[in-house]
Design an enzyme around this catalytic site. Structure first.
Site, PDB file in Angstrom:
ATOM      1  N   GLU A 120       0.864  -1.173   0.000  1.00  0.00           N
ATOM      2  CA  GLU A 120       0.000   0.000   0.000  1.00  0.00           C
ATOM      3  C   GLU A 120       0.902   1.224   0.000  1.00  0.00           C
ATOM      4  OE1 GLU A 120      -0.490  -2.184   2.742  1.00  0.00           O
ATOM      5  OE2 GLU A 120      -2.225  -3.251   1.966  1.00  0.00           O
ATOM      6  N   TYR A 129       7.847   2.113  -7.333  1.00  0.00           N
ATOM      7  CA  TYR A 129       7.190   0.807  -7.366  1.00  0.00           C
ATOM      8  C   TYR A 129       6.841   0.410  -8.805  1.00  0.00           C
ATOM      9  CZ  TYR A 129       6.843   1.663  -2.355  1.00  0.00           C
ATOM     10  OH  TYR A 129       7.127   1.940  -1.048  1.00  0.00           O
TER      11      TYR A 129
END
Length: 171
Positions: free
Chosen positions: A116, A128
């Site tokens: 998250e 990411y």
């Protein structure tokens, strides 16, 4: 991979131990003042290492400049946390920490790794995505007390990593 320290030297990664907790907690509170993890939370995570957890720290000249943790059970991994001291951001430390977590997920046979990330943290989301994570959902009001949403991301085993190699020069 050799991320660069402030003086151009290499930053070293190693396993996190309980003796690292004071420095990790100080950095945690500096980076995430509204929703910092407590000492109890971090101790509980370390207590499961190496069974279901893998925590590492990054050091520059003996000073802790980053940390990261992975939870792994069955064929799924979850990036629990990544933090990098402000003066070391953009030098490859976060990439090195994430690469280590993904390597460990691979060693443990994880078919997918989830995480998250704050919806307003564009820099982390870009990192990411470079490592092959894709958006799979949103957790509304996940971060408290701010009420910020979390973007849920997933990386499948063998996902391509764009624009990153182990030999990349971070200077």
């Amino acid at each position: 991979m050799t991320p660069r320290g402030r003086d151009g030297s290499g930053v070293r990664l190693r396993s996190m131990t309980a003796t690292d907790l004071p420095a990790v907690l100080m950095l945690e509170r500096e980076l995430f003042p509204e929703d910092a993890w407590s000492e109890g939370m971090l101790r509980a995570e370390l207590a499961d290492q190496p069974r279901t957890r893998h925590y590492v720290v990054a050091e520059d000249g003996g000073r802790l400049v980053g940390y990261a943790g992975l939870a792994a059970a069955g064929d799924q991994g979850d990036v629990q946390t990544i933090g990098v001291r402000a003066g070391h951001q953009g030098r490859g430390v976060g990439a090195a920490l994430l690469a280590e977590l993904l390597d460990e997920a691979g060693r443990r046979g994880c078919a997918a790794v989830f995480l998250e990330v704050r919806a307003d943290n564009d820099r982390a989301r870009a990192l990411y995505e470079r490592f092959g994570f894709t958006r799979v959902g949103v957790r509304k009001n996940y971060y408290q007390p701010s009420g910020m949403d979390a973007i849920v991301m997933r990386r499948r085993a063998g996902a391509a990593t764009v624009g990153f190699t182990r030999e990349e020069d971070f200077s």
